[in-house]
Write a protein that holds these residues in place. Structure first.
Motif, PDB file in Angstrom:
ATOM      1  N   VAL A 124       0.819  -1.301  -0.073  1.00 22.19           N
ATOM      2  CA  VAL A 124      -0.013  -0.136   0.101  1.00 22.19           C
ATOM      3  C   VAL A 124       0.685   1.241  -0.046  1.00 22.19           C
ATOM      4  O   VAL A 124       0.597   2.368   0.366  1.00 22.19           O
ATOM      5  CB  VAL A 124      -1.115  -0.177   1.213  1.00 22.19           C
ATOM      6  N   SER A 125       2.009   1.182  -0.788  1.00 19.35           N
ATOM      7  CA  SER A 125       2.912   2.330  -0.762  1.00 19.35           C
ATOM      8  C   SER A 125       2.484   3.534  -1.307  1.00 19.35           C
ATOM      9  O   SER A 125       1.793   3.183  -2.482  1.00 19.35           O
ATOM     10  CB  SER A 125       4.256   1.882  -1.623  1.00 19.35           C
ATOM     11  N   PRO A 126       2.665   4.649  -0.856  1.00 18.33           N
ATOM     12  CA  PRO A 126       2.093   6.026  -1.500  1.00 18.33           C
ATOM     13  C   PRO A 126       2.733   5.982  -2.820  1.00 18.33           C
ATOM     14  O   PRO A 126       3.651   5.942  -3.074  1.00 18.33           O
ATOM     15  CB  PRO A 126       2.441   7.009  -0.442  1.00 18.33           C
ATOM     16  N   PRO A 127       1.938   6.423  -3.998  1.00 23.64           N
ATOM     17  CA  PRO A 127       2.393   6.565  -5.253  1.00 23.64           C
ATOM     18  C   PRO A 127       3.609   7.467  -5.296  1.00 23.64           C
ATOM     19  O   PRO A 127       3.529   8.474  -4.634  1.00 23.64           O
ATOM     20  CB  PRO A 127       1.415   6.864  -6.026  1.00 23.64           C
ATOM     21  N   GLY A 128       4.793   7.319  -5.976  1.00 28.52           N
ATOM     22  CA  GLY A 128       5.814   8.189  -6.235  1.00 28.52           C
ATOM     23  C   GLY A 128       6.594   8.592  -4.999  1.00 28.52           C
ATOM     24  O   GLY A 128       7.212   9.402  -5.006  1.00 28.52           O
ATOM     25  N   ALA A 129       6.608   7.503  -4.133  1.00 27.50           N
ATOM     26  CA  ALA A 129       7.432   7.824  -2.847  1.00 27.50           C
ATOM     27  C   ALA A 129       8.547   7.082  -3.007  1.00 27.50           C
ATOM     28  O   ALA A 129       9.361   6.853  -1.706  1.00 27.50           O
ATOM     29  CB  ALA A 129       6.377   7.431  -1.598  1.00 27.50           C
TER      30      ALA A 129
END
Length: 402
Positions: A124-129
């Motif tokens: 569930v990693s934040p996009p673009g992180a």
């Protein structure tokens, strides 16, 4: 890490016996899965609980601890059971919600969540992180979480989700090039703090009153001057921890003395106390704290360099951090994370790259019970404990009978 969700519960006699039986457990080999292991379980709290960090486990009003006399089988031994994540990220941020739900946050902007006890993990990693280094996470159930990214200037950020990581909102981005945020903690579902290394000669504190939706820098009038070279360690999400509705502690190192700072008013005013954990070098000091209530706490640390000894890696306090006593038999090496076993008054686990240690006397003496590598450890109010670290390692505490 997590803290809060302080619903009062009575611990099952079986779990108490399992916790105390750690004194008799045979250490498991690193990464070994105990055979016929059974999860340490009590009723799941689900999304109704928030879990802010370290030692903030519920403590029953009475201290009745006993092993059931009817069970004459050998005492259960506890050990870590790996829960494969499918990634090689290093997870220094960990939030244990209950026996089924946990969040981990780590390198390359990676955030994972499990809702089935670690049998599967959802990315569930934040996009673009991908360029961010997450070092701390606070969870309020299976859907709400706040993560902290560390680094100089704009690398330090806070992001939050309310839908299990399907979407993320950046609620804070540091714009001061002098600041470097290390840790975050919450007193409850709304009130929390984050801490930065000294700016202008004093540690900087960030505050939220709306669950992490917005943040403001607190005035530093009540913050003692930092020592030359003093800073926090973003090693386990435990350099800033809370217990109860207003008390919070901040751990430091790097200076001539490793200190623990305490605030009883949610970060407005602070007092600083020297700890017996050695410092005097940028690699040495207090790395992790755990408080089971506003009086009783444990500090762990040492020297994180592999080729350097850490002879006095733990200390304890019984007066809220006004004084610290070195452990008579400390862990044998550097330890970065520590957590009280839920519903006990004297048992805790400390973890580091070379192993896990147990105390059953409030931090006075420790013994190694596992040699696997972990950076941080967290326990939930339902009695479940989790650990995480390098190479995607995440594990939960299990028990089995010989």
């Amino acid at each position: 890490m997590t803290s809060m969700g302080k619903t009062r519960r009575t611990m099952s006699a079986g779990l108490v016996g399992a916790a105390l039986a750690l004194t008799l457990a045979v250490p498991a080999r690193a990464g070994e899965t105990p055979t016929a292991a059974t999860d340490v379980r009590t009723a799941s709290a689900g999304d109704r609980q928030h879990v802010p960090k370290t030692g903030r486990q519920p403590v029953p009003a009475t201290d009745r601890q006993s092993t059931p006399t009817a069970d004459r089988r050998p005492a259960p031994a506890l050990g870590w059971r790996l829960a494969p994540t499918g990634t090689d990220a290093r997870f220094r941020g960990l939030a244990a919600v209950d026996r089924r739900t946990a969040w981990v946050a780590g390198s390359r902007g990676t955030v994972l969540r499990t809702t089935d006890g670690g049998r599967s993990w959802r990315n569930v990693s934040p996009p673009g992180a991908g360029e961010l280094e997450f070092r701390d996470v606070e969870a309020f159930g299976a859907r709400r979480a706040v993560v902290l990214a560390i680094g100089e200037g704009e690398a330090s950020r806070v992001l939050r989700t309310e839908d299990g990581g399907a979407t993320w909102t950046e609620s804070f981005r540091n714009t001061d090039p002098r600041a470097f945020y290390d840790c975050i903690t919450f007193f409850d579902r709304r009130n929390g703090l984050a801490m930065s290394d000294p700016v202008g000669g004093k540690h900087r504190i960030l505050s939220t009153r709306d669950g992490g939706r917005s943040w403001r820098v607190l005035p530093d009038r009540g913050m003692p001057d930092a020592l030359p070279g003093e800073a926090g360690f973003a090693a386990s999400g435990q350099c800033l921890v809370s217990a109860g509705p207003r008390d919070v502690w901040l751990a430091t190192g790097g200076a001539a003395t490793a200190r623990v700072l305490h605030s009883a008013d949610r970060g407005l005013t602070w007092t600083a106390t020297a700890s017996p954990i050695p410092a005097g070098d940028p690699a040495r000091g207090v790395f992790g704290l755990a408080f089971r209530d506003r009086a009783h706490g444990i500090a762990v640390g040492g020297d994180y360099r592999k080729d350097q000894p850490s002879p006095e890696a733990a200390a304890g306090t019984a007066d809220g951090g006004r004084t610290w006593r070195p452990s008579a038999a400390p862990p044998p090496a550097y330890r970065s994370g520590v957590a009280w076993l839920p519903h006990t008054r004297t048992s805790a686990l400390a973890v580091g790259p070379t192993g896990t240690d147990l105390t059953t006397d409030g931090g006075r003496t420790w013994r190694t019970v596992d040699t696997g590598s972990y950076d941080t450890v967290d326990c939930a109010p339902d009695g479940s404990c989790w650990a995480s670290g390098e190479q995607g390692r995440v594990a939960h505490l299990t028990r089995h009978r010989p």
